[in-house]
Design a protein around this motif. Structure first.
Motif, PDB file in Angstrom:
ATOM      1  N   HIS A   1      57.688  31.706  15.214  1.00 27.99           N
ATOM      2  CA  HIS A   1      57.292  32.661  14.174  1.00 27.99           C
ATOM      3  C   HIS A   1      57.725  32.179  12.792  1.00 27.99           C
ATOM      4  O   HIS A   1      58.803  31.600  12.644  1.00 27.99           O
ATOM      5  CB  HIS A   1      57.932  34.031  14.453  1.00 27.99           C
ATOM      6  N   TYR A   2      56.888  32.437  11.783  1.00 35.30           N
ATOM      7  CA  TYR A   2      57.181  31.960  10.429  1.00 35.30           C
ATOM      8  C   TYR A   2      56.480  32.826   9.386  1.00 35.30           C
ATOM      9  O   TYR A   2      55.607  33.632   9.703  1.00 35.30           O
ATOM     10  CB  TYR A   2      56.733  30.494  10.272  1.00 35.30           C
ATOM     11  N   GLY A   3      56.899  32.624   8.138  1.00 34.34           N
ATOM     12  CA  GLY A   3      56.276  33.313   7.005  1.00 34.34           C
ATOM     13  C   GLY A   3      55.636  32.316   6.067  1.00 34.34           C
ATOM     14  O   GLY A   3      55.255  31.221   6.478  1.00 34.34           O
ATOM     15  N   SER A   4      55.553  32.688   4.775  1.00 35.64           N
ATOM     16  CA  SER A   4      54.921  31.773   3.810  1.00 35.64           C
ATOM     17  C   SER A   4      55.862  31.335   2.695  1.00 35.64           C
ATOM     18  O   SER A   4      55.550  30.409   1.953  1.00 35.64           O
ATOM     19  CB  SER A   4      53.690  32.439   3.178  1.00 35.64           C
ATOM     20  N   ILE A   5      57.020  31.979   2.566  1.00 34.76           N
ATOM     21  CA  ILE A   5      57.948  31.622   1.488  1.00 34.76           C
ATOM     22  C   ILE A   5      58.393  30.163   1.628  1.00 34.76           C
ATOM     23  O   ILE A   5      58.592  29.461   0.637  1.00 34.76           O
ATOM     24  CB  ILE A   5      59.140  32.604   1.457  1.00 34.76           C
ATOM     25  N   SER A   6      58.482  29.694   2.874  1.00 26.90           N
ATOM     26  CA  SER A   6      58.883  28.313   3.131  1.00 26.90           C
ATOM     27  C   SER A   6      57.790  27.305   2.785  1.00 26.90           C
ATOM     28  O   SER A   6      58.000  26.099   2.877  1.00 26.90           O
ATOM     29  CB  SER A   6      59.304  28.152   4.598  1.00 26.90           C
ATOM     30  N   LEU A   7      56.622  27.787   2.349  1.00 24.65           N
ATOM     31  CA  LEU A   7      55.535  26.894   1.920  1.00 24.65           C
ATOM     32  C   LEU A   7      55.535  26.637   0.414  1.00 24.65           C
ATOM     33  O   LEU A   7      54.748  25.835  -0.077  1.00 24.65           O
ATOM     34  CB  LEU A   7      54.167  27.500   2.289  1.00 24.65           C
ATOM     35  N   ILE A   8      56.393  27.316  -0.329  1.00 26.14           N
ATOM     36  CA  ILE A   8      56.276  27.308  -1.789  1.00 26.14           C
ATOM     37  C   ILE A   8      56.615  25.947  -2.395  1.00 26.14           C
ATOM     38  O   ILE A   8      55.903  25.458  -3.273  1.00 26.14           O
ATOM     39  CB  ILE A   8      57.140  28.434  -2.418  1.00 26.14           C
ATOM     40  N   VAL A   9      57.716  25.334  -1.938  1.00 20.78           N
ATOM     41  CA  VAL A   9      58.138  24.062  -2.552  1.00 20.78           C
ATOM     42  C   VAL A   9      58.542  23.043  -1.486  1.00 20.78           C
ATOM     43  O   VAL A   9      58.876  23.395  -0.357  1.00 20.78           O
ATOM     44  CB  VAL A   9      59.341  24.253  -3.517  1.00 20.78           C
ATOM     45  N   GLU A  10      58.496  21.775  -1.890  1.00 18.52           N
ATOM     46  CA  GLU A  10      59.060  20.702  -1.069  1.00 18.52           C
ATOM     47  C   GLU A  10      60.574  20.637  -1.326  1.00 18.52           C
ATOM     48  O   GLU A  10      61.025  21.024  -2.394  1.00 18.52           O
ATOM     49  CB  GLU A  10      58.410  19.364  -1.455  1.00 18.52           C
ATOM     50  N   PRO A  11      61.359  20.167  -0.328  1.00 19.39           N
ATOM     51  CA  PRO A  11      60.926  19.597   0.951  1.00 19.39           C
ATOM     52  C   PRO A  11      60.690  20.632   2.051  1.00 19.39           C
ATOM     53  O   PRO A  11      60.230  20.284   3.129  1.00 19.39           O
ATOM     54  CB  PRO A  11      62.094  18.685   1.333  1.00 19.39           C
ATOM     55  N   CYS A  12      61.002  21.917   1.763  1.00 10.26           N
ATOM     56  CA  CYS A  12      60.904  22.931   2.815  1.00 10.26           C
ATOM     57  C   CYS A  12      59.487  23.051   3.369  1.00 10.26           C
ATOM     58  O   CYS A  12      59.302  23.266   4.568  1.00 10.26           O
ATOM     59  CB  CYS A  12      61.380  24.280   2.280  1.00 10.26           C
ATOM     60  N   ARG A  13      58.488  22.880   2.504  1.00 11.74           N
ATOM     61  CA  ARG A  13      57.103  22.977   2.975  1.00 11.74           C
ATOM     62  C   ARG A  13      56.817  21.946   4.076  1.00 11.74           C
ATOM     63  O   ARG A  13      56.242  22.270   5.114  1.00 11.74           O
ATOM     64  CB  ARG A  13      56.140  22.778   1.795  1.00 11.74           C
ATOM     65  N   SER A  14      57.245  20.700   3.858  1.00 10.08           N
ATOM     66  CA  SER A  14      57.035  19.663   4.869  1.00 10.08           C
ATOM     67  C   SER A  14      57.811  19.969   6.153  1.00 10.08           C
ATOM     68  O   SER A  14      57.331  19.701   7.265  1.00 10.08           O
ATOM     69  CB  SER A  14      57.449  18.298   4.336  1.00 10.08           C
ATOM     70  N   ALA A  15      59.008  20.530   5.995  1.00 13.10           N
ATOM     71  CA  ALA A  15      59.798  20.922   7.176  1.00 13.10           C
ATOM     72  C   ALA A  15      59.066  22.007   7.960  1.00 13.10           C
ATOM     73  O   ALA A  15      59.019  21.978   9.200  1.00 13.10           O
ATOM     74  CB  ALA A  15      61.178  21.400   6.744  1.00 13.10           C
ATOM     75  N   HIS A  16      58.495  22.970   7.237  1.00 17.12           N
ATOM     76  CA  HIS A  16      57.735  24.059   7.864  1.00 17.12           C
ATOM     77  C   HIS A  16      56.551  23.490   8.660  1.00 17.12           C
ATOM     78  O   HIS A  16      56.344  23.829   9.833  1.00 17.12           O
ATOM     79  CB  HIS A  16      57.243  25.011   6.770  1.00 17.12           C
ATOM     80  N   LEU A  17      55.768  22.618   8.033  1.00 18.06           N
ATOM     81  CA  LEU A  17      54.581  22.057   8.686  1.00 18.06           C
ATOM     82  C   LEU A  17      54.967  21.228   9.918  1.00 18.06           C
ATOM     83  O   LEU A  17      54.303  21.289  10.955  1.00 18.06           O
ATOM     84  CB  LEU A  17      53.779  21.208   7.691  1.00 18.06           C
ATOM     85  N   LYS A  18      56.050  20.478   9.811  1.00 17.70           N
ATOM     86  CA  LYS A  18      56.538  19.671  10.936  1.00 17.70           C
ATOM     87  C   LYS A  18      56.978  20.572  12.090  1.00 17.70           C
ATOM     88  O   LYS A  18      56.636  20.322  13.256  1.00 17.70           O
ATOM     89  CB  LYS A  18      57.707  18.801  10.470  1.00 17.70           C
ATOM     90  N   ALA A  19      57.732  21.618  11.776  1.00 24.96           N
ATOM     91  CA  ALA A  19      58.224  22.526  12.815  1.00 24.96           C
ATOM     92  C   ALA A  19      57.064  23.211  13.534  1.00 24.96           C
ATOM     93  O   ALA A  19      57.063  23.336  14.764  1.00 24.96           O
ATOM     94  CB  ALA A  19      59.154  23.568  12.191  1.00 24.96           C
ATOM     95  N   MET A  20      56.058  23.650  12.776  1.00 27.95           N
ATOM     96  CA  MET A  20      54.866  24.265  13.358  1.00 27.95           C
ATOM     97  C   MET A  20      54.162  23.311  14.319  1.00 27.95           C
ATOM     98  O   MET A  20      53.772  23.683  15.425  1.00 27.95           O
ATOM     99  CB  MET A  20      53.872  24.620  12.238  1.00 27.95           C
ATOM    100  N   GLU A  21      54.006  22.069  13.872  1.00 26.25           N
ATOM    101  CA  GLU A  21      53.309  21.044  14.658  1.00 26.25           C
ATOM    102  C   GLU A  21      54.047  20.768  15.970  1.00 26.25           C
ATOM    103  O   GLU A  21      53.432  20.712  17.048  1.00 26.25           O
ATOM    104  CB  GLU A  21      53.213  19.764  13.821  1.00 26.25           C
ATOM    105  N   VAL A  22      55.371  20.641  15.878  1.00 26.75           N
ATOM    106  CA  VAL A  22      56.188  20.348  17.065  1.00 26.75           C
ATOM    107  C   VAL A  22      56.142  21.522  18.048  1.00 26.75           C
ATOM    108  O   VAL A  22      56.002  21.327  19.264  1.00 26.75           O
ATOM    109  CB  VAL A  22      57.642  20.033  16.641  1.00 26.75           C
ATOM    110  N   ALA A  23      56.237  22.742  17.525  1.00 26.00           N
ATOM    111  CA  ALA A  23      56.192  23.934  18.378  1.00 26.00           C
ATOM    112  C   ALA A  23      54.853  24.045  19.095  1.00 26.00           C
ATOM    113  O   ALA A  23      54.790  24.321  20.299  1.00 26.00           O
ATOM    114  CB  ALA A  23      56.454  25.187  17.540  1.00 26.00           C
ATOM    115  N   LYS A  24      53.778  23.804  18.346  1.00 26.29           N
ATOM    116  CA  LYS A  24      52.436  23.904  18.917  1.00 26.29           C
ATOM    117  C   LYS A  24      52.225  22.849  20.006  1.00 26.29           C
ATOM    118  O   LYS A  24      51.689  23.152  21.087  1.00 26.29           O
ATOM    119  CB  LYS A  24      51.395  23.721  17.803  1.00 26.29           C
ATOM    120  N   GLU A  25      52.661  21.634  19.746  1.00 27.50           N
ATOM    121  CA  GLU A  25      52.525  20.554  20.743  1.00 27.50           C
ATOM    122  C   GLU A  25      53.286  20.871  22.023  1.00 27.50           C
ATOM    123  O   GLU A  25      52.889  20.466  23.115  1.00 27.50           O
ATOM    124  CB  GLU A  25      53.040  19.231  20.162  1.00 27.50           C
TER     125      GLU A  25
END
Length: 326
Positions: free
Chosen positions: A139-163
């Motif tokens: 589960h996640y929100g959108s605040i972690s998408l606002i700036v790097e590097p957290c945005r890249s961490a968010h996208l990576k975590a989503m990808e790993v969870a989905k896989e």
């Protein structure tokens, strides 16, 4: 599938945790507030604690300042039975703070102190990937998408969870003051829209994301995508609406004396995820889904009856009391 050892499957919540400073008096501006109560918060952390308090199994992934507030927040997660294995501490940035104005009806406005705060500095290489891979729901929100590097961490975590086979759950939790512009907020929130299988938006978020001035089925369904299993629109004290591939409908609210709506949506999401993590078939059975959403509405309603988010999140017995009384 439940965990093989009989325990409940893990729900991992990703994002920010911070301190909310809530006025001791409702209906005044920040400048006129005579004092503030320190309340732990941050939507993804609220969701994790909501799950744990209802008897589920939760972990939080994020970054806190290596300061008194950061260690206090990590301690609160542990005290509430949430795994803190996914937490990192930043020695160079503080834990985020938010001052919350409570209007007389319990609705709120925010003023944030995070420039930058530790949560914004989480890097992809700091993620506990084993923990994320063990999640049945991510589960996640959108605040972690606002700036790097957290945005890249968010996208990576989503990808790993989905896989790893996790169900992806998204609550944008719009906080416009944190975004550079309305346009950027809309663009980035929608940039990951088609990844999630469960999405919850408020009526205000629905209007913001679609540009519509209506909260109706047509507007909601304009946000539908082919990967979605469940789209939820929460309507505050008017209950919620639900949409799946096969059916749609609404569930009535519980009427309570609301003093602070902070955390109500997070409580609702936590309740929902608790009920579906080991029983995804609920998403395809309307009668059972309606029962789950009634339970989630009850959790959200109870949360509005106390100040602060985490202190107000209900226990299973409190929810059952409200359900039996209605």
């Amino acid at each position: 599938m439940a965990a093989s050892n009989g325990e409940k499957s893990l729900i991992v919540s990703f994002g920010e945790m911070l301190i909310d400073f809530v006025p001791t008096v409702s209906g005044v501006s920040l400048a006129d507030a005579p004092g503030f109560i320190k309340a732990p918060g941050g939507a993804p952390a609220n969701v994790a604690i909501a799950i744990s308090r209802l008897g589920g199994r939760a972990a939080f992934v994020g970054k806190l300042g290596d300061d008194e507030f950061g260690h206090m927040l990590a301690g609160i997660l542990k005290q509430n039975g949430v795994s803190a294995e996914g937490i990192n501490f930043d020695t160079g940035a503080r834990t985020a703070l938010a001052f919350v104005t409570l209007k007389s009806d319990g609705e709120r406005e925010f003023m944030f102190y995070r420039n930058p705060s530790a949560d914004m500095l989480l890097r992809p290489d700091e993620l506990n990937l084993d923990l994320i891979r063990s999640a049945k729901v991510f589960h996640y929100g959108s605040i972690s998408l606002i700036v790097e590097p957290c945005r890249s961490a968010h996208l990576k975590a989503m990808e790993v969870a989905k896989e790893a086979g996790a169900l992806l759950s998204y609550d944008p939790n719009l906080r416009l003051p944190l975004w550079p512009s309305k346009e950027e907020a809309q663009k980035q929130i929608l940039s990951i829209w088609d990844k999630a299988e469960v999405i919850k938006v408020s009526d205000e978020e629905l209007m913001f994301l679609t540009g519509s001035d209506k909260v109706d089925d047509e507007t909601a369904l304009s946000l539908w995508h082919s990967n979605l299993k469940l789209l939820l629109v929460t309507l505050g004290d008017k209950g919620c609406r639900y949409y799946t591939k096969s059916f749609r409908g609404s569930v009535d609210p519980f009427h309570v004396n609301a003093v602070d709506t902070t955390g109500a949506g997070d409580s609702y999401v936590g309740a929902l995820l608790c009920k579906i993590v080991d029983d995804r078939a609920v998403l395809e059975d309307e009668a059972r889904l309606r029962e789950v959403l009634r339970y989630a509405n009850a959790c959200g309603a109870i949360t509005t009856t106390k100040k602060g988010a985490i202190p107000a999140l209900p226990t299973e017995s409190e929810v059952q009391s409200l359900l039996k009384g209605n």
